[in-house]
Design a protein around this motif. Structure first.
Motif, PDB file in Angstrom:
ATOM      1  N   CYS A 169      55.639 -53.059  23.047  1.00 31.59           N
ATOM      2  CA  CYS A 169      57.046 -53.334  22.730  1.00 31.59           C
ATOM      3  C   CYS A 169      57.890 -53.429  23.994  1.00 31.59           C
ATOM      4  O   CYS A 169      58.745 -54.314  24.126  1.00 31.59           O
ATOM      5  N   CYS A 219      58.922 -59.799  17.746  1.00 33.45           N
ATOM      6  CA  CYS A 219      58.852 -58.355  17.938  1.00 33.45           C
ATOM      7  C   CYS A 219      58.199 -57.617  16.775  1.00 33.45           C
ATOM      8  O   CYS A 219      58.361 -56.412  16.623  1.00 33.45           O
ATOM      9  N   CYS A 270      61.067 -55.706  23.501  1.00 33.69           N
ATOM     10  CA  CYS A 270      61.361 -55.550  22.076  1.00 33.69           C
ATOM     11  C   CYS A 270      61.787 -54.139  21.702  1.00 33.69           C
ATOM     12  O   CYS A 270      61.703 -53.755  20.525  1.00 33.69           O
ATOM     13  N   CYS A 291      58.454 -53.505  16.363  1.00 33.95           N
ATOM     14  CA  CYS A 291      59.344 -52.955  17.391  1.00 33.95           C
ATOM     15  C   CYS A 291      60.795 -53.110  16.943  1.00 33.95           C
ATOM     16  O   CYS A 291      61.123 -53.979  16.144  1.00 33.95           O
ATOM     17  N   SER A 292      61.646 -52.274  17.460  1.00 37.43           N
ATOM     18  CA  SER A 292      63.063 -52.372  17.136  1.00 37.43           C
ATOM     19  C   SER A 292      63.894 -51.818  18.283  1.00 37.43           C
ATOM     20  O   SER A 292      63.500 -50.842  18.932  1.00 37.43           O
ATOM     21  N   ALA A 293      65.044 -52.462  18.502  1.00 35.71           N
ATOM     22  CA  ALA A 293      65.974 -51.967  19.517  1.00 35.71           C
ATOM     23  C   ALA A 293      66.809 -50.812  18.987  1.00 35.71           C
ATOM     24  O   ALA A 293      67.521 -50.164  19.755  1.00 35.71           O
ATOM     25  N   THR A 300      64.381 -58.950  20.298  1.00 35.48           N
ATOM     26  CA  THR A 300      64.337 -58.075  19.118  1.00 35.48           C
ATOM     27  C   THR A 300      65.182 -58.595  17.967  1.00 35.48           C
ATOM     28  O   THR A 300      65.060 -58.107  16.847  1.00 35.48           O
TER      29      THR A 300
END
Length: 1453
Positions: free
Chosen positions: A181, A152, A186, A242-244, A562
């Motif tokens: 993403c 990710c 992700c 990318c980040s959750a 992620t």
């Protein structure tokens, strides 16, 4: 359809296709029209059951002869990248319609499935075939993120149908990143960056730009626009993170603002956060991310979120300094269920930070509720807490940030009650262990707390009772640490494998198993990646039941793409018995070997090394040949193999030898796939390490270091220079990037060719600047095979090429100073930032001149600590001297800022330099306006930017300062103004050589507080009564020098650095090959060396100045290498560094002098006259003229076979020497066979300067007597020498008196005869012209009026002077150089002397000299630097002087 839990997709990826015999009911045919194709029931568009559309109806394909070649065509037709696997046994579930195809026979290169040979299209259900063999495919997808920490994050790459191609950053937008993403599962895009260097991709670049709006389900469906001319405008590859955890909000009554319940958007659903491990540091990051100031408080409240009962149990471990919550470490594994009354609420200041109270951190609080931290206000300038070097956020050495410095806690009285407070404050559960004695390694910086006595209930550890803030009696070897219950660790347990075994997790102080239900491929991949065992693996369910009992800590692990580690994966709560013993997980990872070439001055040449299970090892060269080298070069993307080297031609490696007897065919994809004796099996040692030279190489030769010099490429046989004909800057940029040397800052032509047999590279490079290697650049043969040129091309690279001033995100002519260091913009520390540095930045940016350097604002997380020492006249910052060694950490609120004039120089005020300023703060310079035509300051001829003669630039001319009244207060202003620390010595009498040009200042009287030296009170600008022989100099605490100390080696020994006026050791951790190479190169001892750890413990005590030196290829000297801060005891005595360089050699006597004698004359007009020099402890040194007479001169002349002594010369008549003053108070009888037999002070014990060096004139070669350096006629000594009396004179008093009378009469007659002989020479001399003669008769008691200039030896505390030296008091006569004598400002050819220490003179004044007879040779012709010796009588400061007892080469900075 639901996949059975025991069925793993990864288990199918390498399954061999079943053999299949074609049924007579079928035929081999090719469709005339392309079949419509899709993948059904997969996780995304690019995986699933293969279905084709025929006659308007979707049907399946039987997998009985299904292969990866067939799957590759399916993926290509669907634009889904490359085929990853072909899972069988109806992995994606059975279809419902017809079975249209019984088989396909693709070659793998076809564009569509219709192009493959295949069975007749019909419904094979009528032939009794069923859907239990439906084919499936897993494709990689059209897009991926490569080269990041996980799937990710990383470089954006799209699949062309043949290969992965990077996407340029030209017109790459955030909506496009959001689509990527989302497609990859992700979360949201949190970062989009450009300028990412392209990997090796055959020079290809995706020739399209994406025009996503952000709502598309996949990148593949976004509109695309071809780049103009097929070439996309770019400055590198696009990179996405990318980040959750990207979206956060605070909700009150349904509206988002700066206070309320904390919520995060997880996969499109807003979820409240559990408050159990929540901290004020976390809350502060949330407030900062929302632009709401800082956290006032954090409260627990009822669950108020609408729609959905799930509460997020992820635990964040912020330090409080992060800008975004997604930047904080996070754990979710084993998170307990959270009650609805236990959700996080935060109250922010709403950007009104000025309303926050100042912290009273020093006051201990009474024992209170453990949850008291929830309601404590987050005060301004609050301290922060962290655990470091423990492998995670919940174990390690305890460190506290205060006033910009991280410090530690002493372990005196440290116990579990103290540790409980730390663990709870960090949200890490309960304390399991309170460690002491620097269990997690010794820290650095302050020790903030000692004798801590917590009750265990305090909210913050600094509120516990203690000795007092900053009060302690400890050292860092007593640093305290903790292990909390939330500390996690991961391992695999196996008897014979490192990347396969039973999976175990460390929790609550105990190792326990992990349960395998419902562990999927993503979870297994995360585990393997975290353990460094490759990108994938399999869950093995066929192993037997594991013996023994242990906790089975966790079950229900469901990792997402992620998640970068297992700790971030959601799971069931921690439980001692989470599953049955037969459900313990056994994992086999694919492993992750890596290949590299080292010590070859480039990525495509060097010793072959393989990384396996975290350890780099080598290959034995047994049977090593060009076929083996071809595989290595191809695997590394380094072009063709030019040479297979043997016998450790690139130096011996270390660690294991992984392969031996390698026999590649040249076609293998990886070198470890070639036939060999077997992994780890060999019969070699590291003297037989294999190496290769590949064609994709280039080097910079003949420069100061690997990142500057003449461009050369290798033909396969030799290094050949590249001509400067049509050589371009983009080509230079490719070379610098390939060598890891930053950016090209200079391209020069007309460099003379070295000896290369007249060869010149017969091609011209046509690089565009973005190619990964010079090998990939287009080349054009030179007309007729001969390149037009005027010489070789030379390139200079630098990591300090890019600089900018940033304000509110935009680069302009004022703001925070930032430098691009290896692709990352980093703020610069303001500690030693000067107006001169700032002026260079303004000039480099085309922004005029500097107006001011205001106090810095808070910078980014990582500040660049390098110190620049600009004079202010440089055009670029990279041209300024720079030091990084020993620089301490910098606080985030101490960044350098600059305001430039934006080219409006005419609005600057004219400088009023003549008005002295009142005493002010030492930092007052920061706020002073930089006026037009501003003066500049520098130190010259001192071997570095922090020592030397003081010079000021004014009206285009560099001038000096007279030493009248020059003292440490004046020197302090100079050192501080130049960013060189404190003043150690204020030197006079042109100690660093005479300057030229004007003398700008005289009778300076600084208080030591002024911001600039020309603001001190003085006689007036340009007014003086001095000459340049009185030029002032300084030695600052930041002055550095380097040497090796050894009794018998030239380029091997204990490494020592001169800092803060004292020689001290250098620590060896973690000194790598690059660092050792830079040290050896700096000392002129070759290009490489080794760190010797087998030497015994060094005797004696000394400072151990610096540790943690980590040089980079771009560093040209040790001074530029980052390291730990300067500290008197940076390591233990057993960690002192002993280095052996490739150029080491035994010390021997120079060929210019007989080795048996070790005596020579230098600086005279013949071989039998000159300054007397002797060899001792590996270096040449001089003799002091105290007690020097014709008796001593007679011994020297006879020893050198130069006839009778004509004159005993004193006062450095032949010029001052360099190095040590080895001998003092020499007393010969005149009849000794060598100088060694005379009595003298012990070796090296002298209180003289080189202005007192002794010399002789012998009769062996007679010449016209020249003028002395002082311009006076030379005379013989005024008094005869005094014979030493034999011991027999002590027998009878009468005989003793009789013999003394005889001797005195004899000597008197001899002296008169010599005076008559020499008078004829004196009459022949030309009459000297005295332009100025100030004869000051200074008595040896030191009497005289203030301000008078007297000989330095008349100062109080110096020994009595002889009265028979008429030339010593003639200070101001004009200097007339003696032919063949070096000027006083120049060094001779000797080595640099080590430190000379002031001390009590030895009482052994009557001892005889016993010269060492060892062979020792520093090498005649080596450069030497001046002794650093200052004024006597400076209260509180020792004189700094460098002498050379048993040392080898030294360099200064």
């Amino acid at each position: 359809f639901h996949r059975p839990p025991s069925l793993s997709l990864r288990g199918f990826l390498h399954t061999t296709a079943l053999s299949f015999k074609i049924s007579p009911l079928s035929c081999i045919c090719v469709s005339l029209a392309a079949l419509e194709l899709r993948l059904k029931d997969g996780a995304h568009r690019c995986e699933g059951r293969v279905e084709v559309k025929h006659q308007g109806e979707w049907g399946t394909v039987d997998d009985r002869n299904w292969s990866l070649k067939d799957a590759s065509v399916v993926c290509r037709q669907l634009e889904c990248g490359v085929a990853v696997g072909i899972p069988q046994e109806v992995y994606f579930g059975p279809g419902l319609g017809p079975i249209w195809l019984l088989y396909t026979l693709c070659e793998g290169t076809e564009s569509t499935v219709s192009d493959c040979r295949h069975s007749n299209i019909k419904d094979y259900r009528n032939d009794s075939y069923t859907h239990d063999r439906d084919a499936g495919v897993v494709c990689s997808g059209f897009v991926r993120l490569a080269g990041g920490d996980g799937p990710c994050s990383g470089r954006v790459e799209a699949h062309s149908g043949e290969a992965w191609i990077p996407v340029s950053d030209g017109n790459f937008t955030l909506p496009t990143a959001q689509v990527i993403c989302a497609e990859l599962g992700c979360g949201k895009a949190v970062s989009v960056q450009g300028h990412e260097l392209f990997r090796e991709s055959n020079g290809q670049l995706l020739a399209e730009e994406f025009r996503c709006e952000g709502e598309e389900p996949e990148l593949w469906v976004c509109p695309r626009v071809p780049c103009p001319g097929g070439t996309c405008h770019h400055s590198g590859a696009a990179q996405v993170v990318c980040s959750a955890y990207s979206e956060v909000r605070l909700m009150t009554n349904g509206s988002s603002q700066c206070e309320g319940q904390m919520e995060m958007n997880i996969s499109g659903q807003w979820r409240a956060l559990c408050a159990s491990p929540w901290s004020l540091a976390n809350a502060n990051v949330v407030c900062r991310q929302l632009g709401c100031g800082v956290a006032i408080s954090t409260l627990r409240g009822p669950h108020l979120v609408e729609g959905g009962d799930e509460i997020l149990t992820a635990r964040f471990h912020c330090s409080g300094a992060e800008s975004f919550l997604w930047s904080c470490p996070v754990t979710a594994l084993g998170g307990p269920d959270c009650s609805h009354g236990n959700t996080v609420s935060v109250i922010c200041s709403g950007n009104h930070t000025q309303l926050l109270s100042q912290c009273n951190d020093s006051m201990a609080e009474p024992a209170g509720s453990e949850a008291s931290v929830e309601s404590a206000p987050y005060c301004s300038d609050s301290r922060q807490l962290r655990l470091v070097d423990g492998g995670g956020p919940c174990a390690g050495r305890v460190e506290i940030l205060d006033q910009g410095s991280w410090g530690t806690i002493c372990d005196d009285g440290w116990d579990l009650d103290d540790a409980h407070v730390v663990c709870r404050q960090l949200g890490c559960g309960e304390a399991l262990n309170a460690t002491g004695s620097a269990h997690f390694g010794a820290g650095s910086g302050p020790i903030w707390l000692d004798d801590l006595n917590c009750t265990g209930k305090e909210s913050q550890v600094w509120r516990c009772p203690s000795r007092g803030w900053g009060q302690h009696d400890c050292r860092h070897k007593q640093d305290a640490g903790v292990i909390c219950s939330e500390f996690l660790a991961l391992r695999m347990v196996s008897e014979d494998q490192q990347c396969a075994g039973w999976l175990e997790v460390f929790y609550n102080g105990t190792w326990g198993s992990v349960c395998r239900n419902p562990m999927e491929d993503i979870t297994v991949s995360v585990i393997c990646r975290q353990l460094g065992c490759g990108e994938s693996g399999t869950l093995n369910s066929s192993v037997g039941l594991r013996e023994g009992s242990r906790p089975r800590w966790v079950d229900g692990i469901r990792c997402r793409k992620t998640d970068t580690s297992l700790w971030q994966c959601p799971s069931d709560p921690w439980n001692y018995t989470s599953c049955s013993p037969k459900e313990e997980a056994y994992i086999s990872c694919e492993g992750s070997r890596q290949l590299r070439l080292v010590d070859g001055r480039g990525p495509c040449a060097g010793r072959v090394e393989i990384l396996d299970h975290g350890t780099w090892g080598t290959i034995c060269n047994y049977s090593w040949d060009l076929d083996d080298a071809r595989v290595v070069c191809r695997q590394l993307g380094c072009g063709e193999a030019l040479k297979a080297t043997r016998s450790s031609s690139f130096g011996a490696g270390s660690g294991p030898i992984w392969l031996g007897n390698v026999k590649c065919t040249g076609k293998e994809s990886h070198v470890w796939m070639c036939p060999s004796w077997g992994w780890g099996k060999h019969y070699c040692d590291h003297s037989q390490d294999a190496g290769v030279i590949c064609s994709g190489f280039v080097r910079l030769a003949g420069g100061d270091e690997p990142c500057s010099g003449r461009v050369e490429v290798h033909t396969g046989e030799a290094w050949i220079p590249v001509s400067d004909g049509n050589f371009t800057l983009p080509t230079a940029q490719v070379i610098c990037a390939e060598l890891g040397c930053g950016k090209a800052v200079s391209v020069l032509g007309q460099v003379p060719f070295r000896e290369s047999n007249g060869q010149v590279w017969a091609e011209e490079f046509r690089c565009e600047g973005e190619e990964p290697k010079l090998w990939w650049c287009p080349r054009v043969p030179c007309p007729g095979g001969t390149c037009h040129h005027s010489g070789a091309v030379q390139v200079v690279c630098s990591v300090y090429a890019d600089v900018r001033l940033l304000t509110n995100g935009s680069s302009q002519c004022e703001g925070q100073v930032e430098m691009n260091i290896f692709g990352r913009w980093r703020a610069l520390c303001a500690s030693h930032w000067s107006l001169a540095n700032a002026n260079v930045v303004c000039r480099q940016l085309g922004c005029g001149v500097v107006i001011s350097t205001p106090n810095g604002a808070e910078g980014s997380d990582q500040l660049w600590k390098a110190r620049f020492h600009c004079s202010g006249t440089e055009s670029f910052l990279w041209k300024c001297p720079v030091t990084a060694l020993g620089v301490p950490d910098c606080s985030h609120d101490n960044t350098a800022s600059v305001i430039c004039s934006e080219n409006q120089t005419q609005v600057l005020p004219q400088c009023d330099h003549f008005v002295s300023e009142p005493a002010r703060s030492a930092a007052s310079e920061e706020s002073l306006p930089y006026c037009s035509d501003s003066r500049q300051l520098r130190l010259v001829d001192g071997g570095g930017p922090c020592a030397g003669r003081v010079e000021i630039l004014d009206q285009g001319s560099w001038g000096t300062i007279c030493d009248d009244g020059w003292d440490l207060d004046d020197a302090r202003v100079v050192c501080r103004q130049l960013g060189c620390g404190e003043a150690l010595n204020a030197t006079g009498s042109a100690h660093f050589g005479v300057g030229s040009g004007p003398i700008w200042l005289d009778d300076l009287n600084c208080t030591g507080k002024e911001s600039q030296v020309w603001r001190c009170p003085s006689r007036g600008w340009g007014r003086h009564d001095c000459r340049h022989k009185e030029d002032a100099g300084v030695i600052c605490s930041e002055f550095l020098a380097l040497r090796m100390v050894s009794e018998d080696q030239q380029c091997a020994g204990w490494l020592e650095v001169f800092y803060n006026g004292t020689w001290g050791s250098v620590c060896r951790s973690p000194m790598d090959d690059i660092t050792v190479s830079i040290i050896c190169r700096q000392l002129g001892c070759g290009d490489s060396g080794t760190l010797n750890s087998s030497v015994g413990l060094r005797e004696g005590s000394r400072p151990r100045w610096v540790d943690l030196i980590q040089c980079r290829k771009t560093d040209t000297s040790l001074w530029q290498c980052p390291s730990g801060p300067w500290k008197y005891s940076s390591c233990s005595s057993k960690e002192e560094a002993y280095i052996s360089c490739a150029g080491r050699r035994p010390k021997s006597c120079p060929t210019a002098a007989p080795c048996t004698e070790k005596l020579r004359l230098r600086g005279g007009d013949s071989e039998c006259s000159g300054r007397v020099e002797v060899w001792h402890s590996g270096s040449w040194g001089t003799v002091c003229d105290d007690s020097w007479s014709l008796a001593e001169a007679e011994v020297v002349c006879q020893q050198l076979d130069c006839g009778q002594a004509l004159e005993a010369v004193r006062a450095a008549t032949f010029g001052p020497g360099n190095g040590s003053i080895w001998l003092d108070e020499v007393r010969c009888g005149g009849r000794e066979s060598s100088l060694w037999d005379c009595a003298a002070e012990p070796w090296g014990q002298s209180d003289c300067k080189h202005e007192e060096d002794a010399g002789v004139r012998c009769s062996g070669v007679r010449t016209t007597l020249p003028m002395t350096t002082a311009g006076t006629r030379t005379t013989s000594n005024s008094f005869p020498g005094i014979f030493s009396l034999p011991g027999v004179l002590c027998l009878i008093l009468g005989a003793l008196l009789f013999l003394v009378l005889i001797i005195l009469v004899t000597q008197l007659l001899r002296w008169r005869a010599e005076r008559r002989a020499l008078s004829s020479y004196e009459d022949a001399l030309a009459e000297a012209v005295y332009e100025e003669l100030d004869y000051v008769l200074t008595q040896k008691e030191g009497l005289g009026s203030p301000g008078e200039t007297s000989d330095y030896r008349s100062a109080p505390g110096n020994r009595d002077q002889r009265t028979d030296v008429p030339a010593e008091n003639y200070d101001d006569v004009e200097e007339v150089p003696v032919p063949g004598t070096p000027p006083a400002s120049q060094g001779s050819e000797e080595e640099v002397p080590p430190e000379k220490e002031d001390g009590v003179r030895s009482s052994q004044t009557g001892s005889c000299l016993n010269f060492s007879r060892e062979a020792a040779d520093p090498g005649e012709g080596e450069e030497s630097l001046w002794l650093l010796q200052g004024k006597k009588g400076d209260a509180g400061y020792d004189d700094v002087e460098l002498s050379a007892l048993g040392t080898t080469p030294e360099t200064f900075s």
